[in-house]
Each structure stands twice: as structure tokens, then as C-alpha cells.
Design an enzyme around this catalytic site. Structure first.
Site, PDB file in Angstrom:
ATOM      1  CE  LYS A 112       0.136  -0.061   5.153  1.00  0.00           C
ATOM      2  NZ  LYS A 112      -0.434  -0.852   6.256  1.00  0.00           N
ATOM      3  NE  ARG A 154      -6.101   0.950  11.757  1.00  0.00           N
ATOM      4  CZ  ARG A 154      -4.683   1.197  10.448  1.00  0.00           C
ATOM      5  NH1 ARG A 154      -4.615   1.608  10.732  1.00  0.00           N
ATOM      6  NH2 ARG A 154      -4.434  -0.337  10.159  1.00  0.00           N
ATOM      7  CE1 TYR A 169      10.599  32.894   2.170  1.00  0.00           C
ATOM      8  CE2 TYR A 169      10.775  30.604   2.394  1.00  0.00           C
ATOM      9  CZ  TYR A 169      10.500  32.047   1.126  1.00  0.00           C
ATOM     10  OH  TYR A 169      10.214  31.808   0.092  1.00  0.00           O
ATOM     11  CG  MET A 209       7.318  23.904  -1.673  1.00  0.00           C
ATOM     12  SD  MET A 209       6.081  25.267  -2.769  1.00  0.00           S
ATOM     13  CE  MET A 209       5.477  25.843  -1.418  1.00  0.00           C
TER      14      MET A 209
HETATM   15  C1  PLP Z   1       0.263  -1.507   6.413  1.00  0.00           C
HETATM   16  C2  PLP Z   1      -0.762  -2.897   7.650  1.00  0.00           C
HETATM   17  C3  PLP Z   1       0.260  -3.890   6.912  1.00  0.00           C
HETATM   18  C4  PLP Z   1       2.129  -4.010   7.679  1.00  0.00           C
HETATM   19  O1  PLP Z   1       2.453  -3.548   8.552  1.00  0.00           O
HETATM   20  P1  PLP Z   1       4.016  -3.077   8.627  1.00  0.00           P
HETATM   21  O2  PLP Z   1       4.134  -2.825  10.184  1.00  0.00           O
HETATM   22  O3  PLP Z   1       4.436  -2.031   7.855  1.00  0.00           O
HETATM   23  O4  PLP Z   1       4.658  -4.416   8.715  1.00  0.00           O
HETATM   24  C5  PLP Z   1      -0.506  -5.584   8.289  1.00  0.00           C
HETATM   25  N1  PLP Z   1      -1.674  -5.112   7.915  1.00  0.00           N
HETATM   26  C6  PLP Z   1      -1.865  -4.393   7.609  1.00  0.00           C
HETATM   27  C7  PLP Z   1      -3.574  -4.341   8.253  1.00  0.00           C
HETATM   28  C8  PLP Z   1      -2.190  -3.144   7.357  1.00  0.00           C
HETATM   29  O5  PLP Z   1      -2.902  -1.956   7.442  1.00  0.00           O
END
Ligand code: PLP
Length: 353
Positions: A16, A114, A245, A293
Site C-alpha cells: 500500500k 480501527r 525564511y 518548499m
Molecule cells: C500496513 C499494514 C500491515 C503492515 O504493517 P507493517 O508494520 O508495515 O509491517 C499489516 N496489516 C495491515 C492491515 C496493515 O494496514
């Protein structure tokens, strides 16, 4: 990571967020070469990019999708992770329309608070999956809030809840159960079940950051990403001159600065103003003044022979020195994950085997 999970347990590679900034397509190809053939992404859009690039492995959609995008799950042969009833019904409808079957993985919340069904809901959800045509219950998953911490009570609790639930369900269903992220795989062998979902460890970082000792004997996580730029101007500044800045830095004596064409737009967070360091000619050069930036200044008074065009390392090694994403994260008040995403998302990438 494959060695650690062992032969009986699979690994899903979490790619992801454009593979934590590393580039999802290239990362998927590299991991396919290592026989990894299950990938996890957040959104359908990310999976479509992978399919369009010719990636045929199983791709899990972790974050759900809007109802009108349901057909894409089928068009692109994706595996949905489900955490609400409506999505399950939408998938079942679409499957029936098409006269096909689709497997889905049910997400349960074991303490992260979550995404996911509550533990109590799961039985009803599984029953519903059984009643609906077109959808199959293929897997059960949950996620750790604190697996980067060895022995954490919340992790033991999650393992306990997940074990009970998965044991009950396994008596009736042939499902793949998965709970462990990188921290789970590294710190809680009892959390492996059928599959680990590794993210950060694949990119060479321990989820606990700098504080973590190398966890498994001589196995070492080696960071994959480095980030480099070049000096574009040199300048001598007098004692007391205000730099960048807000003039937040004024040297006590004359200094030589190198101007770098990199700033917060390129992932070099403004929070590293007057804190960050870079490597030039194998030495550390501290950031002076605010990071702009797309420019910043570093002090090279103590480094000889610096020239316009010299390589500057923001992340990675040069000579004997090395700057890790953990080091940067500590200074910026964040974690390696975010540093990798920020550098990766905003810069041109070159892949080296
Ligand atoms: C991102 C994620 C992982 C991987 O987590 P890491 O700490 O990067 O290994 C595993 N399971 C879910 C549901 C995630 O969102």
C-alpha cells in the site's frame, strides 16, 4: 521474513501507499521474484495500477471501496477485505449478476479500535456469508495496535481473542487466518497463524525504530531506499547573518553554506529545520535555518573541497556515514514509515538491483 515465518506460513507483502514510497509496481515485481504472490493495498485504484502493469498475483483491498466501484473488484480479480454488511451484500449481488463466486476475508477488531467487525459480530457475518450466493468466506484477519513492542499486553490479548475465534471458525470453514504485521512476525511467533502481512520490514526497517535491536540473530534488515540530491550553490555568510525564511539561524562566526534543491515538497520535512543533517563528501552537514518548499541550506564549513554538483545524501549512506529513516524520523517526531512515504512519493526513482 520468509525464513522467520517458516514453511507452513505464507507472507503477504503490504505494498500500500505505493509500497511505502518505494513504487508499488517495481516492488511487486521484485517480490514476485522472491516467490511472494500475495499483495495488500489500501484502495482499488492501487490494485488497478498493479494489474495494468501485468501483476497477476492475488491482491487484497484492505480499506473497502465505495458501492459503485464493486464491479471493479470483479473486473480486476481482486480479493476484498470486508468489515461491513452492506459491502458483503453488494459483492454478493454483483457476483450473482455475473454468475461467479468470489472469496472474501473478514476483518475483525481485536483491540485496535480501527476497522473491523467486533468479535461478537463475526458469527453473524459468517452466517450471512453462508446464506448469500456468490460470496465465500475465505479468510479471517485482524490487526495489532502494538506488536512493535515485545511482550505488549495488547498484543497478547489480540492473539488470545484471534486464536479463540479462528479455532472456532476453522472447525467449519477452510479459511486463511492472518494477524501479524512486521512487529507480529518479529516479536510474536504465536501470532503467525496461516500468513503474516509484512510491510515495513520488507523495506528494511524494524517497526520499533532505532530502539530495536536486530531481532533474529544474524538476520539484518537492510534499508532499500536512499535519497540523494546535489549542491546547486555555495555561499559564504558572515557572523550574525540571518539564514532562510524568518532568519531563524544566525551563525556565531563566518560559515560556508551549500544550497540544496530539496525542501518539504520533496519530502524533506520542514520540521527538520535547524535539526536535520545530510551527507556531503562522507561528512555530516547540519541544516541551517528553515527548510523551504524546494530549497534548503546546510553548513559545510568543516568539509573540504565541496563543489557545486557534489552528491548530497539525505537518506542512506555515503563513505562511512549513514542516515537512516529512523534517525530522520526521531528528529522530525515521526516514524520511518512516514519518512519513506514522503521521500518516495515526491521524487524521481531509480531502481538498482
Ligand atoms: C500496513 C499494514 C500491515 C503492515 O504493517 P507493517 O508494520 O508495515 O509491517 C499489516 N496489516 C495491515 C492491515 C496493515 O494496514
Amino acid at each position: 521474513m520468509k525464513d522467520i515465518v517458516g514453511g507452513d506460513c505464507e507472507l503477504m507483502a503490504m505494498i500500500k501507499a505505493d509500497a511505502y514510497g518505494h513504487g508499488a509496481v517495481e516492488t511487486a515485481k521484485a517480490l514476485l521474484n522472491e516467490d511472494c504472490n500475495r499483495f495488500g493495498v489500501g484502495e482499488i485504484r492501487e490494485a488497478v495500477l498493479l494489474r495494468d502493469a501485468g501483476i497477476k498475483a492475488e491482491i487484497f483491498i484492505m480499506l473497502g471501496f465505495e458501492p459503485e466501484l464493486t464491479p471493479l473488484i470483479f473486473d480486476y480479480n481482486l480479493t476484498p477485505v470486508v468489515f461491513d454488511i452492506q459491502t458483503i451484500k453488494d459483492i454478493a449481488n454483483e457476483a450473482e449478476l455475473r454468475g461467479v463466486e468470489i472469496g472474501c476475508h473478514v476483518k475483525v477488531d481485536t483491540g485496535m479500535n480501527r476497522l473491523g467487525f467486533s468479535v461478537d459480530q463475526v458469527k453473524d457475518v459468517v452466517e450471512l456469508l453462508g446464506e448469500l450466493n456468490g460470496v465465500q468466506f475465505k479468510g479471517l484477519l485482524s490487526h495489532f495496535p502494538e506488536a512493535d513492542v515485545t511482550g505488549s499486553a495488547s498484543s497478547l490479548e489480540a492473539i488470545d481473542k484471534f486464536s479463540k475465534l479462528s479455532n472456532e471458525l476453522r472447525t467449519n470453514y477452510n479459511i486463511t487466518c492472518h494477524l501479524a504485521n512486521s512487529g507480529g512476525v518479529l516479536n510474536f511467533p504465536e501470532a503467525l497463524f496461516d500468513m503474516g502481512r509484512a510491510g515495513i520490514s520488507l523495506y528494511g526497517y524494524h517497526p520499533a525504530g532505532n530502539s530495536a535491536k536486530q531481532p533474529h540473530g544474524d538476520r539484518t534488515l537492510i534499508p532499500a531506499m536512499s535519497c540523494k540530491t546535489k549542491v546547486i550553490q555555495l555561499k559564504r555568510v558572515e557572523a550574525g547573518a540571518g539564514i532562510s525564511y524568518g532568519h531563524t539561524y544566525r551563525p556565531n562566526q563566518e560559515e560556508t553554506l551549500a544550497v540544496l534543491p530539496i525542501g518539504y515538497e520533496d519530502g524533506f520535512s520542514r520540521s527538520l529545520s535547524n535539526k536535520g543533517e545530510v551527507l556531503i563528501r562522507g561528512k555530516r552537514a547540519p541544516v541551517r535555518g528553515r527548510i523551504c518548499m524546494n530549497l534548503c541550506m546546510v553548513d559545510i564549513s568543516h568539509i573540504e573541497d565541496v563543489k557545486v554538483g557534489d552528491e548530497v545524501v539525505l537518506l542512506g549512506s555515503q563513505g562511512e556515514e549513514c542516515i537512516t529513516a529512523d534517525e530522520i524520523a526521531e528528529k522530525a517526531g515521526t516514524i520511518s514509515y512516514e519518512i519513506l512515504c514522503m521521500f518516495g512519493h515526491s521524487n524521481n526513482k531509480i531502481y538498482i538491483d
